[in-house]
Design a protein around this motif. Structure first.
Motif, mmCIF file in Angstrom:
data_model
loop_
_atom_site.group_PDB
_atom_site.id
_atom_site.type_symbol
_atom_site.label_atom_id
_atom_site.label_comp_id
_atom_site.label_asym_id
_atom_site.label_seq_id
_atom_site.Cartn_x
_atom_site.Cartn_y
_atom_site.Cartn_z
ATOM 1 N N HIS A 253 0.875 -1.066 0.056
ATOM 2 C CA HIS A 253 -0.023 0.123 -0.117
ATOM 3 C C HIS A 253 0.961 1.167 -0.027
ATOM 4 O O HIS A 253 0.367 2.379 -0.384
ATOM 5 C CB HIS A 253 -0.930 -0.115 1.086
ATOM 6 N N ASN A 254 2.037 1.058 0.333
ATOM 7 C CA ASN A 254 2.883 2.325 0.407
ATOM 8 C C ASN A 254 3.582 2.745 -1.072
ATOM 9 O O ASN A 254 4.199 3.748 -1.274
ATOM 10 C CB ASN A 254 4.057 2.067 1.385
ATOM 11 N N PHE A 255 3.122 1.857 -2.083
ATOM 12 C CA PHE A 255 3.330 2.160 -3.403
ATOM 13 C C PHE A 255 2.369 2.726 -4.255
ATOM 14 O O PHE A 255 2.624 2.904 -5.501
ATOM 15 C CB PHE A 255 4.141 0.888 -3.891
ATOM 16 N N LEU A 256 1.012 2.505 -3.958
ATOM 17 C CA LEU A 256 0.105 2.829 -4.860
ATOM 18 C C LEU A 256 -0.188 4.145 -5.220
ATOM 19 O O LEU A 256 -0.843 4.474 -6.270
ATOM 20 C CB LEU A 256 -1.230 2.179 -4.072
ATOM 21 N N HIS A 257 0.490 5.202 -4.427
ATOM 22 C CA HIS A 257 0.249 6.386 -4.837
ATOM 23 C C HIS A 257 1.078 6.928 -5.935
ATOM 24 O O HIS A 257 1.046 8.090 -6.294
ATOM 25 C CB HIS A 257 0.456 7.348 -3.380
ATOM 26 N N THR A 258 2.064 6.380 -6.253
ATOM 27 C CA THR A 258 2.973 6.635 -7.424
ATOM 28 C C THR A 258 2.401 6.662 -8.564
ATOM 29 O O THR A 258 3.227 7.189 -9.551
ATOM 30 C CB THR A 258 4.129 5.393 -7.230
ATOM 31 N N GLY A 259 1.436 6.136 -8.881
ATOM 32 C CA GLY A 259 0.652 6.278 -10.230
ATOM 33 C C GLY A 259 0.907 5.151 -11.150
ATOM 34 O O GLY A 259 0.556 5.160 -12.192
ATOM 35 N N VAL A 260 1.766 4.188 -10.691
ATOM 36 C CA VAL A 260 1.979 2.909 -11.149
ATOM 37 C C VAL A 260 1.004 1.956 -11.000
ATOM 38 O O VAL A 260 0.611 1.855 -9.856
ATOM 39 C CB VAL A 260 3.416 2.637 -11.094
ATOM 40 N N SER A 261 0.648 0.892 -11.945
ATOM 41 C CA SER A 261 -0.177 -0.003 -11.911
ATOM 42 C C SER A 261 0.292 -0.967 -10.628
ATOM 43 O O SER A 261 1.428 -1.129 -10.727
ATOM 44 C CB SER A 261 -0.648 -0.748 -13.037
ATOM 45 N N GLU A 262 -0.688 -1.617 -10.111
ATOM 46 C CA GLU A 262 -0.107 -2.402 -9.306
ATOM 47 C C GLU A 262 0.454 -3.856 -9.510
ATOM 48 O O GLU A 262 1.575 -4.112 -9.006
ATOM 49 C CB GLU A 262 -1.563 -3.134 -8.195
ATOM 50 N N SER A 263 0.046 -4.146 -10.648
ATOM 51 C CA SER A 263 1.004 -5.175 -11.462
ATOM 52 C C SER A 263 2.389 -4.918 -11.667
ATOM 53 O O SER A 263 3.270 -5.613 -11.652
ATOM 54 C CB SER A 263 0.336 -5.730 -12.485
ATOM 55 N N GLU A 264 2.421 -3.582 -12.358
ATOM 56 C CA GLU A 264 3.816 -2.985 -12.555
ATOM 57 C C GLU A 264 4.342 -2.916 -11.264
ATOM 58 O O GLU A 264 5.728 -3.147 -11.254
ATOM 59 C CB GLU A 264 3.889 -1.935 -13.233
ATOM 60 N N ILE A 265 3.938 -2.540 -10.062
ATOM 61 C CA ILE A 265 4.672 -2.334 -9.010
ATOM 62 C C ILE A 265 5.077 -3.814 -8.391
ATOM 63 O O ILE A 265 6.463 -3.686 -7.899
ATOM 64 C CB ILE A 265 3.673 -1.722 -7.762
ATOM 65 N N ARG A 266 4.257 -4.615 -8.540
ATOM 66 C CA ARG A 266 4.905 -6.129 -8.039
ATOM 67 C C ARG A 266 5.863 -6.492 -8.894
ATOM 68 O O ARG A 266 6.670 -7.302 -8.368
ATOM 69 C CB ARG A 266 3.642 -7.040 -8.294
ATOM 70 N N GLN A 267 5.877 -6.081 -10.209
ATOM 71 C CA GLN A 267 6.965 -6.584 -11.310
ATOM 72 C C GLN A 267 8.357 -5.852 -10.540
ATOM 73 O O GLN A 267 9.423 -6.576 -10.355
ATOM 74 C CB GLN A 267 6.509 -6.293 -12.699
ATOM 75 N N PHE A 268 8.173 -4.393 -10.385
ATOM 76 C CA PHE A 268 9.418 -3.982 -10.043
ATOM 77 C C PHE A 268 9.921 -4.298 -8.587
ATOM 78 O O PHE A 268 11.221 -4.610 -8.621
ATOM 79 C CB PHE A 268 9.214 -2.435 -9.898
ATOM 80 N N LEU A 269 9.026 -4.869 -7.719
ATOM 81 C CA LEU A 269 9.627 -5.124 -6.382
ATOM 82 C C LEU A 269 10.120 -6.575 -6.503
ATOM 83 O O LEU A 269 10.987 -7.004 -6.039
ATOM 84 C CB LEU A 269 8.236 -5.298 -5.521
ATOM 85 N N GLY A 270 9.585 -7.191 -7.468
ATOM 86 C CA GLY A 270 10.080 -8.649 -7.962
ATOM 87 C C GLY A 270 11.428 -8.579 -8.456
ATOM 88 O O GLY A 270 12.402 -9.322 -7.932
ATOM 89 N N GLY A 271 11.785 -7.425 -9.269
ATOM 90 C CA GLY A 271 12.998 -7.353 -9.644
ATOM 91 C C GLY A 271 14.138 -7.046 -8.456
ATOM 92 O O GLY A 271 15.326 -7.272 -8.725
#
Length: 307
Positions: free
Chosen positions: A197-215
């Motif tokens: 939830h700390n990343f959702l305000h960035t304007g990036v989709s949740e699926s992309e956020i998960r992808q970046f965190l996975g990286g």
């Protein structure tokens, strides 16, 4: 200690890294050989089974059909043997660690002044921490700040961030530059209890956020956990990802490597190298500093000395 296996290297950390790289390359080569063997066995199975089926369908006389059936039975027996061999080969294949794959939204960071300190003084009681200090930082600078405990490193960072006023001197901060600050221990960095939830305000989709965190080697199940259940290294990696997704131009990092395991330090190095902007990082880890900093400064006797 990795995946239940202990490796012993007689020498320093650099030798350990060389040993790990050699081991990795040997594992890759072994995996390639075993993969070829498995593919060869699978192809042999397909050929025998295909031949038997074809002969069984084409033959008319009973003796030929019996021969084809016999070949098919033999082929199926061979298939079972080959499957056992394949399973044995699969069990021998080494585990190869997935490399860090970092791909973030691209954004340009032009060279602009971030802060300027001129003749800065700061005292605590009878102790002078900063004594006529001068410093200018730009958005593309990548500085490491070192110094003994109590030398004033955190005090300097707090002044840079406008969280602490100097006793004397001139301080200028460019309001047009987006700055991110990672305090010691990440105190106050995460505002939401659930990590994702700390990343959702960035304007990036949740699926992309998960992808970046996975990286950054944060698994799918981890991103939904409470922040407090993650290790410090995992939270630190997430902090850098968060600032990149927020398109921060300059980062101020107060001892980001403290209490980090080796893997987290290596991932942190990769994250900083992928970051398009600049930063000033306080660290006692000499290897980390040598990997990520273009310049190294020592805070000593209230002033800065370039190493």
């Amino acid at each position: 200690l990795e995946r239940g296996h202990l490796s012993v290297v007689r020498g320093g950390y650099s030798l350990a890294l060389e040993h790990k790289e050699r081991t990795f390359q040997a594992q890759v080569e072994k995996a390639v050989v075993l993969r070829k063997k498995i593919q060869s066995l699978q192809e042999a199975m397909r050929r025998r089974m295909g031949w038997g089926v074809q002969r069984e369908n084409e033959t008319i006389d009973s003796s030929s059909r019996r021969l084809a059936a016999k070949v098919m039975k033999s082929a199926k027996a061979m298939e079972r043997r080959l499957e056992r061999q394949k399973a044995e080969l699969e069990s021998e294949k080494p585990w190869i660690e997935k490399p860090v794959a970092l791909q973030f939204p691209a954004y340009d960071v032009g060279r602009r002044q971030v802060v300027r300190l001129e003749d800065i003084y700061k005292t605590y009681g009878d102790q002078t921490v900063l004594d006529g200090l001068n410093l200018m930082l730009e958005t593309r600078d990548r500085f490491a700040l070192m110094g003994e405990n109590g030398s004033g490193k955190t005090t300097l960072l707090d002044i840079l961030m406008g969280r602490l006023d100097p006793d004397h001197g001139t301080f200028y901060s460019n309001p047009g530059v987006k700055i991110g600050y990672v305090t010691q221990g990440l105190v106050g960095f995460y505002e939401q209890p659930v990590f994702l939830h700390n990343f959702l305000h960035t304007g990036v989709s949740e699926s992309e956020i998960r992808q970046f965190l996975g990286g950054a080697k944060l698994r799918r199940d981890q991103v939904l956990q409470p922040v407090e259940t993650l290790s410090y290294g995992e939270r630190m990696r997430g902090a850098i990802v968060k600032m990149i997704l927020e398109r921060v131009e300059f980062m101020v990092l107060d001892e980001p490597t403290t209490h980090l395991d080796i893997e987290s330090v290596e991932v942190l190095e990769s994250l900083l190298k992928a970051f398009p902007g600049g930063y000033i990082a306080v660290s006692h880890d000499r290897r980390f500093v040598s990997e990520v900093a273009d310049e190294i400064w020592m805070l000593k006797a209230g002033g800065l000395e370039r190493l």
